[in-house]
Design an enzyme around this catalytic site. Sequence first.
Site, PDB file in Angstrom:
ATOM      1  N   ARG A 156      33.138 -15.779 -14.018  1.00  0.00           N
ATOM      2  CA  ARG A 156      33.894 -14.880 -13.150  1.00  0.00           C
ATOM      3  C   ARG A 156      33.540 -15.072 -11.682  1.00  0.00           C
ATOM      4  O   ARG A 156      34.298 -14.682 -10.802  1.00  0.00           O
ATOM      5  CB  ARG A 156      33.623 -13.425 -13.555  1.00  0.00           C
ATOM      6  CG  ARG A 156      34.111 -13.076 -14.942  1.00  0.00           C
ATOM      7  CD  ARG A 156      33.990 -11.587 -15.207  1.00  0.00           C
ATOM      8  NE  ARG A 156      34.843 -10.814 -14.314  1.00  0.00           N
ATOM      9  CZ  ARG A 156      34.921  -9.483 -14.339  1.00  0.00           C
ATOM     10  NH1 ARG A 156      34.174  -8.794 -15.188  1.00  0.00           N
ATOM     11  NH2 ARG A 156      35.721  -8.842 -13.495  1.00  0.00           N
ATOM     12  N   GLU A 186       6.808 -15.930 -33.774  1.00  0.00           N
ATOM     13  CA  GLU A 186       6.916 -16.048 -32.325  1.00  0.00           C
ATOM     14  C   GLU A 186       5.736 -15.344 -31.667  1.00  0.00           C
ATOM     15  O   GLU A 186       5.255 -14.326 -32.172  1.00  0.00           O
ATOM     16  CB  GLU A 186       8.219 -15.421 -31.829  1.00  0.00           C
ATOM     17  CG  GLU A 186       9.479 -16.058 -32.395  1.00  0.00           C
ATOM     18  CD  GLU A 186      10.729 -15.355 -31.893  1.00  0.00           C
ATOM     19  OE1 GLU A 186      11.328 -15.857 -30.919  1.00  0.00           O
ATOM     20  OE2 GLU A 186      11.087 -14.310 -32.443  1.00  0.00           O
ATOM     21  N   HIS A 202      21.352 -23.140 -34.051  1.00  0.00           N
ATOM     22  CA  HIS A 202      20.613 -24.306 -33.567  1.00  0.00           C
ATOM     23  C   HIS A 202      19.525 -24.746 -34.540  1.00  0.00           C
ATOM     24  O   HIS A 202      19.094 -25.902 -34.496  1.00  0.00           O
ATOM     25  CB  HIS A 202      20.030 -24.033 -32.180  1.00  0.00           C
ATOM     26  CG  HIS A 202      18.894 -23.069 -32.167  1.00  0.00           C
ATOM     27  ND1 HIS A 202      19.072 -21.701 -32.075  1.00  0.00           N
ATOM     28  CD2 HIS A 202      17.551 -23.262 -32.234  1.00  0.00           C
ATOM     29  CE1 HIS A 202      17.906 -21.106 -32.086  1.00  0.00           C
ATOM     30  NE2 HIS A 202      16.959 -22.021 -32.172  1.00  0.00           N
ATOM     31  N   LYS A 240      17.957 -29.035 -36.006  1.00  0.00           N
ATOM     32  CA  LYS A 240      16.611 -29.579 -35.873  1.00  0.00           C
ATOM     33  C   LYS A 240      16.416 -30.776 -36.798  1.00  0.00           C
ATOM     34  O   LYS A 240      16.895 -30.794 -37.933  1.00  0.00           O
ATOM     35  CB  LYS A 240      15.570 -28.489 -36.179  1.00  0.00           C
ATOM     36  CG  LYS A 240      15.487 -27.412 -35.105  1.00  0.00           C
ATOM     37  CD  LYS A 240      14.423 -26.395 -35.439  1.00  0.00           C
ATOM     38  CE  LYS A 240      14.303 -25.353 -34.331  1.00  0.00           C
ATOM     39  NZ  LYS A 240      13.784 -25.921 -33.073  1.00  0.00           N
ATOM     40  N   LYS A 250      25.593 -17.076 -32.256  1.00  0.00           N
ATOM     41  CA  LYS A 250      25.236 -15.779 -32.810  1.00  0.00           C
ATOM     42  C   LYS A 250      25.003 -14.791 -31.656  1.00  0.00           C
ATOM     43  O   LYS A 250      24.705 -15.235 -30.532  1.00  0.00           O
ATOM     44  CB  LYS A 250      23.997 -15.911 -33.693  1.00  0.00           C
ATOM     45  CG  LYS A 250      22.686 -16.125 -32.924  1.00  0.00           C
ATOM     46  CD  LYS A 250      21.499 -15.719 -33.743  1.00  0.00           C
ATOM     47  CE  LYS A 250      20.268 -15.661 -32.857  1.00  0.00           C
ATOM     48  NZ  LYS A 250      19.153 -14.953 -33.384  1.00  0.00           N
ATOM     49  N   LYS A 308       7.645 -11.004 -33.963  1.00  0.00           N
ATOM     50  CA  LYS A 308       7.265 -11.253 -32.580  1.00  0.00           C
ATOM     51  C   LYS A 308       5.818 -10.840 -32.356  1.00  0.00           C
ATOM     52  O   LYS A 308       5.246 -10.063 -33.106  1.00  0.00           O
ATOM     53  CB  LYS A 308       8.192 -10.488 -31.639  1.00  0.00           C
ATOM     54  CG  LYS A 308       9.628 -11.023 -31.676  1.00  0.00           C
ATOM     55  CD  LYS A 308      10.481 -10.374 -30.620  1.00  0.00           C
ATOM     56  CE  LYS A 308      11.871 -11.009 -30.581  1.00  0.00           C
ATOM     57  NZ  LYS A 308      11.844 -12.432 -30.183  1.00  0.00           N
ATOM     58  N   ASP A 332      18.540 -10.355 -36.195  1.00  0.00           N
ATOM     59  CA  ASP A 332      18.361 -11.415 -35.210  1.00  0.00           C
ATOM     60  C   ASP A 332      17.889 -12.722 -35.836  1.00  0.00           C
ATOM     61  O   ASP A 332      18.209 -13.801 -35.327  1.00  0.00           O
ATOM     62  CB  ASP A 332      17.343 -10.957 -34.156  1.00  0.00           C
ATOM     63  CG  ASP A 332      17.295 -11.885 -32.960  1.00  0.00           C
ATOM     64  OD1 ASP A 332      18.360 -12.190 -32.403  1.00  0.00           O
ATOM     65  OD2 ASP A 332      16.180 -12.297 -32.577  1.00  0.00           O
ATOM     66  N   HIS A 389      19.066 -17.489 -39.169  1.00  0.00           N
ATOM     67  CA  HIS A 389      18.158 -18.635 -39.178  1.00  0.00           C
ATOM     68  C   HIS A 389      17.449 -18.800 -40.522  1.00  0.00           C
ATOM     69  O   HIS A 389      17.506 -19.867 -41.148  1.00  0.00           O
ATOM     70  CB  HIS A 389      17.105 -18.487 -38.077  1.00  0.00           C
ATOM     71  CG  HIS A 389      17.663 -18.499 -36.694  1.00  0.00           C
ATOM     72  ND1 HIS A 389      18.794 -19.207 -36.348  1.00  0.00           N
ATOM     73  CD2 HIS A 389      17.243 -17.902 -35.554  1.00  0.00           C
ATOM     74  CE1 HIS A 389      19.036 -19.037 -35.063  1.00  0.00           C
ATOM     75  NE2 HIS A 389      18.115 -18.253 -34.562  1.00  0.00           N
TER      76      HIS A 389
END
Length: 483
Positions: free
Chosen positions: A51, A216, A178, A182, A148, A331, A235, A240
């Site tokens: 934009r 993570e 993604h 891999k 996603k 996480k 998520d 995944h």
Amino acid sequence: MVARVIPVETFDLVIFGGTGDLARRKILPSLFRRMRAGQMPKDARVIGTARGKMTKKAYQTLIREALEEFIKPENRTDEDVDAFVGQLDYVMLDAKGDDGWEDLGKKLREGETRAFYLSVGPSLFGVIAQQLSKRGLATPKSRIVVEKPLGHDLGSAQELNAQLSTCFTESQIYRIDHYLGKETVQNLMALRFANALFEPLWSAQHVDHVQITVAETIGVEGRGGYYDKSGAMRDMIQNHLMQLLCLTAMEPPARFEPNAVRDEKLKVIRALDPVPPSDTVRGQYRASIDDGSYLEHVDNQDSRTESFVAIKTQISNWRWAGTPFYLRTGKKLRARMSEIAIIFKDVPHSIFPEVEEKRGNALIIRLQPDEGITLRMTIKEPGPGGMRLKEVPLDMTFADALGPQVEVADAYERLIMDVIRGNQTLFMRGDEVEAAWEWTDAILAAWANSSGRPQPYDPGGSGPEDALALLHRDGRRWREIEA
């Protein structure tokens, strides 16, 4: 040494959200690396849209700076950067309105492959698809790429699929994950279906259990608002880890072609048993010395959204009946690590009773860091003094086995080129996404109806204590989370 590549035919790639973080960090650097590898035609064109008001030259400068930030100096030259940015163009465009669409249409070439990459929020997926169709920009040689989240639940996923399918055929829709790009994930298929060694052992008869871990070290910093509406289940597990589960458990497809592979993945999802709440663990990370807790980052002390989840699930088919699959992701854990661990059963009778119990054979497929495959074996420890057994790894770390001169392509490099080729093997089909949501929604609904809260866990560890108990009660244990 860069692996041999086959150039694709020329194309026009339009990136909606072309000034955003994903475009700057992943999409355009991936295209640059493909250009350097000789795979991107010199007359291919990339058109960024957003934009913001910006000239073509200003956009080229923006992407030049992105390449300097995200491509190592030894992997780029000024000449290559000049050549790449020379293939870039820009159109200021209002996705929901009329501005810019006519300008975009004038820049697209007739008869060439067109790829529309929607690097925007999911609320715009259907809007942009309808605009492309209404304005005659979606040709038979067009593809549309969506990232996603592909919905928030089954109902929203069905609505999104319906919106896309009114404008594009299923063969034109590329739902990107993604993880499927891999190198190690694809090597999982090669390992299973191109070798006679493992496939006869790949069943409940020989496999004790399977562990799939995506850990993570980062928290939800800067994404608290989004993440608190999503959580680890939506998520990570629904997409995944589900894809890794499917590739690990699926039957051999009749052919290595898109629908044959995706048919087998869909069968796995539909064979998943419902998961009782007792086979799930949720967690939220506590504060550390130098960072706040999950609740502080999302600014919601009543949040019951999980930053960690562990699940025990079963697949009710002939190959896997009785073999549990353990999934976990979270996480603020000890290390960044993604792996699939196939834990084989112990020998039926040990002829070394005096030797302390050893863990059985295991095949470890590492996705990150240091992509590679390790087979854990038991051998006699060298030297005199009796029979002493020792565990050793037969390791194939790609960087070591193939040499540092071999450049392993980033997942986005492979997936974007597959879009241009029209190869959907590594992309999710609509019914596959819906089946995954149907299984996921049942778990989320059970949590919503429960009075329990996610368990607090300390940053830098392996997650909540109950996650360890999930395996301990079955006489098993998680593999250590380590870099």
